[in-house]
Design a protein around this motif. Structure first.
Motif, PDB file in Angstrom:
ATOM      1  N   THR A  95      -3.589  -6.078  -4.541  1.00  0.00           N
ATOM      2  CA  THR A  95      -4.146  -5.573  -3.086  1.00  0.00           C
ATOM      3  C   THR A  95      -5.688  -5.488  -3.039  1.00  0.00           C
ATOM      4  O   THR A  95      -6.141  -5.712  -2.054  1.00  0.00           O
ATOM      5  CB  THR A  95      -3.576  -4.267  -2.884  1.00  0.00           C
ATOM      6  OG1 THR A  95      -3.731  -3.228  -4.095  1.00  0.00           O
ATOM      7  CG2 THR A  95      -2.010  -4.378  -2.658  1.00  0.00           C
ATOM      8  N   GLU A 133      -1.555  -3.278  -7.649  1.00  0.00           N
ATOM      9  CA  GLU A 133      -2.769  -2.624  -7.321  1.00  0.00           C
ATOM     10  C   GLU A 133      -4.033  -3.789  -7.283  1.00  0.00           C
ATOM     11  O   GLU A 133      -4.756  -3.942  -6.549  1.00  0.00           O
ATOM     12  CB  GLU A 133      -3.297  -1.447  -8.152  1.00  0.00           C
ATOM     13  CG  GLU A 133      -4.480  -0.606  -7.697  1.00  0.00           C
ATOM     14  CD  GLU A 133      -4.612   0.486  -8.551  1.00  0.00           C
ATOM     15  OE1 GLU A 133      -4.754   1.769  -7.836  1.00  0.00           O
ATOM     16  OE2 GLU A 133      -4.253   0.751  -9.851  1.00  0.00           O
ATOM     17  N   ARG A 143       1.183   4.142  -2.805  1.00  0.00           N
ATOM     18  CA  ARG A 143       1.045   5.211  -2.691  1.00  0.00           C
ATOM     19  C   ARG A 143       2.236   6.565  -3.012  1.00  0.00           C
ATOM     20  O   ARG A 143       2.047   7.615  -3.473  1.00  0.00           O
ATOM     21  CB  ARG A 143       0.662   5.772  -1.010  1.00  0.00           C
ATOM     22  CG  ARG A 143       0.322   7.066  -0.521  1.00  0.00           C
ATOM     23  CD  ARG A 143       0.419   7.063   0.854  1.00  0.00           C
ATOM     24  NE  ARG A 143       2.013   7.121   1.200  1.00  0.00           N
ATOM     25  CZ  ARG A 143       2.939   8.155   1.129  1.00  0.00           C
ATOM     26  NH1 ARG A 143       2.545   9.296   0.660  1.00  0.00           N
ATOM     27  NH2 ARG A 143       4.256   7.812   1.715  1.00  0.00           N
ATOM     28  N   ALA A 185       0.648  -1.140  -0.086  1.00  0.00           N
ATOM     29  CA  ALA A 185       0.020  -0.134   0.006  1.00  0.00           C
ATOM     30  C   ALA A 185       0.863   1.194  -0.005  1.00  0.00           C
ATOM     31  O   ALA A 185       0.649   2.225  -0.735  1.00  0.00           O
ATOM     32  CB  ALA A 185      -0.879  -0.006   1.314  1.00  0.00           C
TER      33      ALA A 185
END
Length: 428
Positions: free
Chosen positions: A254, A251, A235, A231
């Motif tokens: 997750t 992505e 970010r 994560a």
């Protein structure tokens, strides 16, 4: 975009048309429409004078027409919870070679999970082609010299014990056993396990198993800290530019691991995936059949007229078969024939078809099920009787606020339509 033109988005309902000037689909004097658009029946084009008429077929979704034009085909009638309908129908989302962004939201049902897994596999093709993410790790050991000799540790830990034939060394080695790879591998495994239970016939499973087998064996088991690390990586966008292709599979992985979902009804958002296309006529049929299979009380048995419920159309020859969408059987009553029609209102040809099914299946009750325009158009209505055959229509509200209640009403109405003599015989 091609020729530096701004991308244009058209919106049209399925089975409806929209017009454009011919120049909109021309590039250097030639038509630049993607060939698969018509070959796969996604859209149909008709050229008249200086205009092109674009007609949507049975597919819904965001369909690329040219490099500069996309057509969003929506259901002809409102649908309140497309993901629920797809899960209920056990339907799969097809996709085309065009990305779009999705909003996060809703539950991660089996159809969305299959779609996410399919996108993950597409993204992993580039990973396999361009290389897995690696990092350097420090390896310290005692033995034959390799890398930098640690003099202090050698004297303290080895020579002080009389092991003068050995030295302590330190080297940096590349490894693929990093958080992103562990997360992707775990997402593959979790999605495959869930889909084997919910959609065991999914063609995506075979592809996923091949990717899983080919995944580097040195990638170890997933750790709780990996999801946090991934994560943060997403970010900060801190991967080297040469590894920016890793963001997409990471992505999606997750999303799978956090059981997040995406909205199929709304465009926009910040999650980029392939655009989906969906044969909603087929979904509507499968959704109604599955609803009856789950909700029809004993001793009703609901069969697929395209499969185990089929029979020959003629009495004196095996071909062609009759293929009603739904056959509802009862040990003591004639079967009920239900045909799903994804249109505003069934027409004369639809009535002719179900009356033929009535003769074929030796029944006097047939039902045409179709999407209702609103709550006032829902429910069962007798359309008429033809030589003793009762033809009913049932309006199903796909936009109902509570689809579960709508499904219950549908099942009760269908199983409640039985030949009157049979009811009297049961009472006696």
């Amino acid at each position: 975009m091609a020729n530096g033109a701004e991308h244009r988005l058209l919106t049209v309902a399925s089975r409806s048309s929209v017009e454009l000037p011919l120049s909109a689909v021309l590039a250097d004097g030639a038509i630049e429409v993607y060939p698969q658009v018509e070959s796969k029946g996604l859209l149909f084009l008709q050229f008249q004078g200086g205009r092109v008429i674009i007609t949507a077929g049975k597919y819904i979704g965001l369909i690329p027409l040219t490099p500069n034009i996309s057509v969003e085909v929506r259901p002809k009638l409102p649908v309140s919870n497309l993901a629920h309908i797809l899960d209920h129908a056990r339907a799969s989302l097809g996709s085309v070679a065009l990305d779009r962004v999705y909003e996060l939201g809703g539950d991660q049902g089996s159809t969305i999970l299959e779609f996410l897994l399919s996108n993950l596999l597409s993204a992993l093709r580039e990973v396999q082609a361009r290389g897995y993410l690696k990092t350097y790790v420090r390896r310290s050991e005692a033995g034959l010299p390799r890398g930098r000799i640690l003099v202090g540790q050698t004297v303290k830990s080895l020579w002080s014990r009389g092991e003068r034939h050995r030295v302590a060394t330190e080297a940096f080695e590349q490894t693929v056993d990093v958080s992103p790879n562990r997360a992707i591998k775990q997402a593959l495994e979790c999605a495959m396990v869930a889909l084997r239970r919910a959609m065991p016939e999914s063609p995506v499973l075979k592809r996923a198993n091949r990717f899983f087998v080919e995944f580097p064996r040195t990638v170890t088991n997933f750790r709780n800290s990996d999801l946090v690390a991934c994560a943060e990586l997403l970010r900060s966008r801190s991967l080297p530019a040469s590894r920016d292709y890793y963001y997409r599979p990471l992505e999606i992985a997750t999303l799978i691991l956090s059981r997040a979902s995406v909205s199929l009804e709304h465009t926009g958002g910040n999650v980029e995936l392939e655009t989906f296309v969906l044969d909603f006529e087929d979904v509507f049929e499968r959704y109604l059949r599955r609803t009856l299979q789950l909700r029809a009380p004993d001793p009703f048995v609901v069969k697929d007229g395209n499969g185990d419920g089929a029979r020959p159309l003629y009495d004196d020859r095996p071909e062609p078969p009759a293929h009603p969408d739904i056959v509802v059987k009862h040990a003591q009553w004639p079967p009920l024939i239900v045909d799903a029609k994804y249109k505003n209102k069934p027409d004369r040809a639809d009535v002719n078809q179900v009356v033929t099914y009535a003769a074929c299946y030796r029944t006097n009750t047939v039902i045409l099920a179709y999407p209702a325009k609103g709550p006032t158009q829902t429910g069962m209505k007798l359309r008429g009787t033809i030589n003793g055959v009762r033809v009913f229509g049932y309006g199903f509200d796909l936009a109902a606020e509570n689809l579960l209640d709508e499904e219950e009403k549908f099942a009760n109405a269908i199983t409640g339509v039985v030949p009157a003599p049979a009811v009297e015989e049961m009472a006696a």
